[in-house]
Design a protein around this motif. Structure first.
Motif, PDB file in Angstrom:
ATOM      1  N   ARG A   1      53.670  58.660  -2.983  1.00  0.00           N
ATOM      2  CA  ARG A   1      54.844  57.786  -3.238  1.00  0.00           C
ATOM      3  C   ARG A   1      55.479  58.366  -4.761  1.00  0.00           C
ATOM      4  O   ARG A   1      56.708  58.529  -4.952  1.00  0.00           O
ATOM      5  CB  ARG A   1      54.690  56.379  -3.411  1.00  0.00           C
ATOM      6  CG  ARG A   1      55.994  55.764  -3.719  1.00  0.00           C
ATOM      7  CD  ARG A   1      55.842  53.898  -3.641  1.00  0.00           C
ATOM      8  NE  ARG A   1      55.823  53.682  -2.172  1.00  0.00           N
ATOM      9  CZ  ARG A   1      54.485  53.200  -1.631  1.00  0.00           C
ATOM     10  NH1 ARG A   1      53.622  52.975  -2.399  1.00  0.00           N
ATOM     11  NH2 ARG A   1      54.535  52.663  -0.497  1.00  0.00           N
ATOM     12  N   ARG A   2      54.569  58.713  -5.638  1.00  0.00           N
ATOM     13  CA  ARG A   2      54.840  58.886  -6.904  1.00  0.00           C
ATOM     14  C   ARG A   2      55.444  60.654  -6.895  1.00  0.00           C
ATOM     15  O   ARG A   2      56.285  60.772  -7.553  1.00  0.00           O
ATOM     16  CB  ARG A   2      53.590  59.005  -8.068  1.00  0.00           C
ATOM     17  CG  ARG A   2      53.350  57.741  -8.331  1.00  0.00           C
ATOM     18  CD  ARG A   2      52.378  57.710  -9.561  1.00  0.00           C
ATOM     19  NE  ARG A   2      51.110  58.459  -9.484  1.00  0.00           N
ATOM     20  CZ  ARG A   2      50.094  58.230  -8.707  1.00  0.00           C
ATOM     21  NH1 ARG A   2      49.906  56.657  -8.524  1.00  0.00           N
ATOM     22  NH2 ARG A   2      48.895  58.824  -8.685  1.00  0.00           N
TER      23      ARG A   2
ATOM     24  N   ARG B   1      58.963  60.019  -5.524  1.00  0.00           N
ATOM     25  CA  ARG B   1      59.939  59.306  -6.667  1.00  0.00           C
ATOM     26  C   ARG B   1      60.195  60.559  -7.503  1.00  0.00           C
ATOM     27  O   ARG B   1      61.351  60.607  -8.082  1.00  0.00           O
ATOM     28  CB  ARG B   1      58.987  58.124  -7.205  1.00  0.00           C
ATOM     29  CG  ARG B   1      59.355  56.858  -6.373  1.00  0.00           C
ATOM     30  CD  ARG B   1      58.561  55.678  -6.946  1.00  0.00           C
ATOM     31  NE  ARG B   1      58.878  54.565  -5.911  1.00  0.00           N
ATOM     32  CZ  ARG B   1      58.278  53.547  -5.972  1.00  0.00           C
ATOM     33  NH1 ARG B   1      57.316  53.136  -7.050  1.00  0.00           N
ATOM     34  NH2 ARG B   1      58.485  52.387  -5.354  1.00  0.00           N
ATOM     35  N   TYR B   2      59.383  61.448  -7.971  1.00  0.00           N
ATOM     36  CA  TYR B   2      59.296  62.321  -8.688  1.00  0.00           C
ATOM     37  C   TYR B   2      60.358  63.229  -8.404  1.00  0.00           C
ATOM     38  O   TYR B   2      61.261  63.570  -9.163  1.00  0.00           O
ATOM     39  CB  TYR B   2      58.123  62.878  -9.122  1.00  0.00           C
ATOM     40  CG  TYR B   2      58.161  64.240  -9.955  1.00  0.00           C
ATOM     41  CD1 TYR B   2      58.321  64.371 -11.407  1.00  0.00           C
ATOM     42  CD2 TYR B   2      57.873  65.662  -9.106  1.00  0.00           C
ATOM     43  CE1 TYR B   2      58.517  65.575 -11.827  1.00  0.00           C
ATOM     44  CE2 TYR B   2      57.850  66.800  -9.907  1.00  0.00           C
ATOM     45  CZ  TYR B   2      58.337  66.712 -11.093  1.00  0.00           C
ATOM     46  OH  TYR B   2      58.227  67.923 -11.486  1.00  0.00           O
TER      47      TYR B   2
ATOM     48  N   ILE C   1      62.732  62.593  -6.334  1.00  0.00           N
ATOM     49  CA  ILE C   1      64.152  62.108  -6.158  1.00  0.00           C
ATOM     50  C   ILE C   1      64.743  61.972  -7.504  1.00  0.00           C
ATOM     51  O   ILE C   1      65.831  62.424  -7.875  1.00  0.00           O
ATOM     52  CB  ILE C   1      63.983  60.604  -5.766  1.00  0.00           C
ATOM     53  CG1 ILE C   1      63.727  60.837  -4.214  1.00  0.00           C
ATOM     54  CG2 ILE C   1      65.312  59.628  -5.768  1.00  0.00           C
ATOM     55  CD1 ILE C   1      63.297  59.122  -3.517  1.00  0.00           C
ATOM     56  N   GLU C   2      63.882  61.811  -8.441  1.00  0.00           N
ATOM     57  CA  GLU C   2      64.380  61.587 -10.050  1.00  0.00           C
ATOM     58  C   GLU C   2      64.601  62.992 -10.488  1.00  0.00           C
ATOM     59  O   GLU C   2      65.837  62.985 -11.481  1.00  0.00           O
ATOM     60  CB  GLU C   2      63.135  61.101 -10.907  1.00  0.00           C
ATOM     61  CG  GLU C   2      62.995  59.569 -10.798  1.00  0.00           C
ATOM     62  CD  GLU C   2      61.585  58.920 -11.304  1.00  0.00           C
ATOM     63  OE1 GLU C   2      60.887  59.581 -11.839  1.00  0.00           O
ATOM     64  OE2 GLU C   2      61.343  57.996 -11.099  1.00  0.00           O
TER      65      GLU C   2
ATOM     66  N   THR D   1      67.062  60.268  -1.185  1.00  0.00           N
ATOM     67  CA  THR D   1      66.584  59.026  -1.079  1.00  0.00           C
ATOM     68  C   THR D   1      66.211  58.960   0.505  1.00  0.00           C
ATOM     69  O   THR D   1      67.230  59.324   1.219  1.00  0.00           O
ATOM     70  CB  THR D   1      67.516  58.008  -1.329  1.00  0.00           C
ATOM     71  OG1 THR D   1      67.636  58.110  -2.752  1.00  0.00           O
ATOM     72  CG2 THR D   1      66.844  56.686  -1.168  1.00  0.00           C
TER      73      THR D   1
ATOM     74  N   GLU E   1      59.871  57.252   0.654  1.00  0.00           N
ATOM     75  CA  GLU E   1      59.616  56.541  -0.534  1.00  0.00           C
ATOM     76  C   GLU E   1      58.798  55.166  -0.331  1.00  0.00           C
ATOM     77  O   GLU E   1      58.041  54.712  -0.804  1.00  0.00           O
ATOM     78  CB  GLU E   1      61.001  56.313  -1.510  1.00  0.00           C
ATOM     79  CG  GLU E   1      60.657  55.637  -2.854  1.00  0.00           C
ATOM     80  CD  GLU E   1      61.962  55.535  -3.572  1.00  0.00           C
ATOM     81  OE1 GLU E   1      61.669  54.963  -4.620  1.00  0.00           O
ATOM     82  OE2 GLU E   1      62.894  55.719  -2.960  1.00  0.00           O
TER      83      GLU E   1
END
Length: 242
Positions: free
Chosen positions: A142-143, A146-147, A149-150, A156, A160
């Protein structure tokens, strides 16, 4: 002093020896039928010695499963501790490693088989396995999502919320190998590329697709399968997950 040092080393090595013996007994007999007397005999120790390190057979089973899955866990932790560069490159590096580690390695396949056979009948074991092993690995994936996406690389998506989706093809390849062996072998390299292609098309934003195949970060570790720009990710020669 030399004798004391040897005894100390033997004491430090003993948990690993017990785990190795336990793995073979659990793989051979299953959780219920495995007797600690047999584990002790295989390890060349007394049954009481096992209890010095593992309070119960359940603790020994979980310790054995954790140890057998440690390479995959440590590889993912190293990649996600301080991620750099392309998130897709991180996933490519990790899953190339996982196909060798999980599908080709008989010990890891035995872990999957034992877990599927045993944990549903023992809710406490299932809960501890989920909390201590599966949970942290899901969080690590998940990290990565998210990394991505960021940094604007990934869109998205449900990945996630459910990183399990990223890993499902690996479990399918393991299950296929366990069920059919080499009789209906999958093309391991092509299967891996298909998995990575699906991930890329599902995760990477359209404008980032051309830059998705970046060299994996240095934190992947020496010896991990790598793919560079314009190169396909393939298992080492002779490895064929099936």
């Amino acid at each position: 002093m030399a004798v004391a040092g040897q005894r100390r080393r033997r004491k430090e090595e003993r948990p690993g020896e017990i785990v190795e013996a336990a793995f073979e007994e659990f793989a051979r007999n299953g959780f219920v039928a495995t007797k600690l007397d047999d584990v002790a005999a295989r390890a060349g120790i007394t049954k009481g010695t096992i209890y010095l390190y593992f309070p119960s057979k359940e603790d020994l089973f979980l310790a054995t499963m954790r140890e057998m899955s440690r390479p995959s866990r440590e590889h993912l932790e190293a990649l996600t501790a301080a991620p750099q560069g392309s998130a897709m490159a991180i996933l490519r590096t990790h899953f190339a490693f996982e196909y060798v580690q999980m599908v080709e390695d008989r010990r890891t396949r035995e872990i999957i088989r034992m877990l599927l056979a045993e944990v549903s009948r023992f809710p406490d074991l299932a809960d501890r396995w989920r909390a201590e092993v599966i949970g942290p690995e899901v969080d690590a994936l998940r990290r990565v999502v998210r990394y991505g996406i960021e940094r604007g690389e990934f869109r998205t998506s449900a990945a996630e919320t459910f990183p399990h989706l990223l890993f499902a093809p690996v479990i399918m390849a393991c299950t296929w190998r366990m069920m059919f062996g080499d009789d209906h072998a999958l093309d391991g390299a092509a299967y891996l590329e298909g998995h990575l292609d699906l991930l890329e098309r599902g995760l990477v934003r359209g404008e980032e697709m051309a830059n998705a195949h970046l060299t994996p970060p240095a934190s992947a570790g020496e010896g991990a399968p790598r793919s560079g720009a314009g190169e396909g990710t393939a298992l080492p020669e002779g490895s064929r997950p099936s």
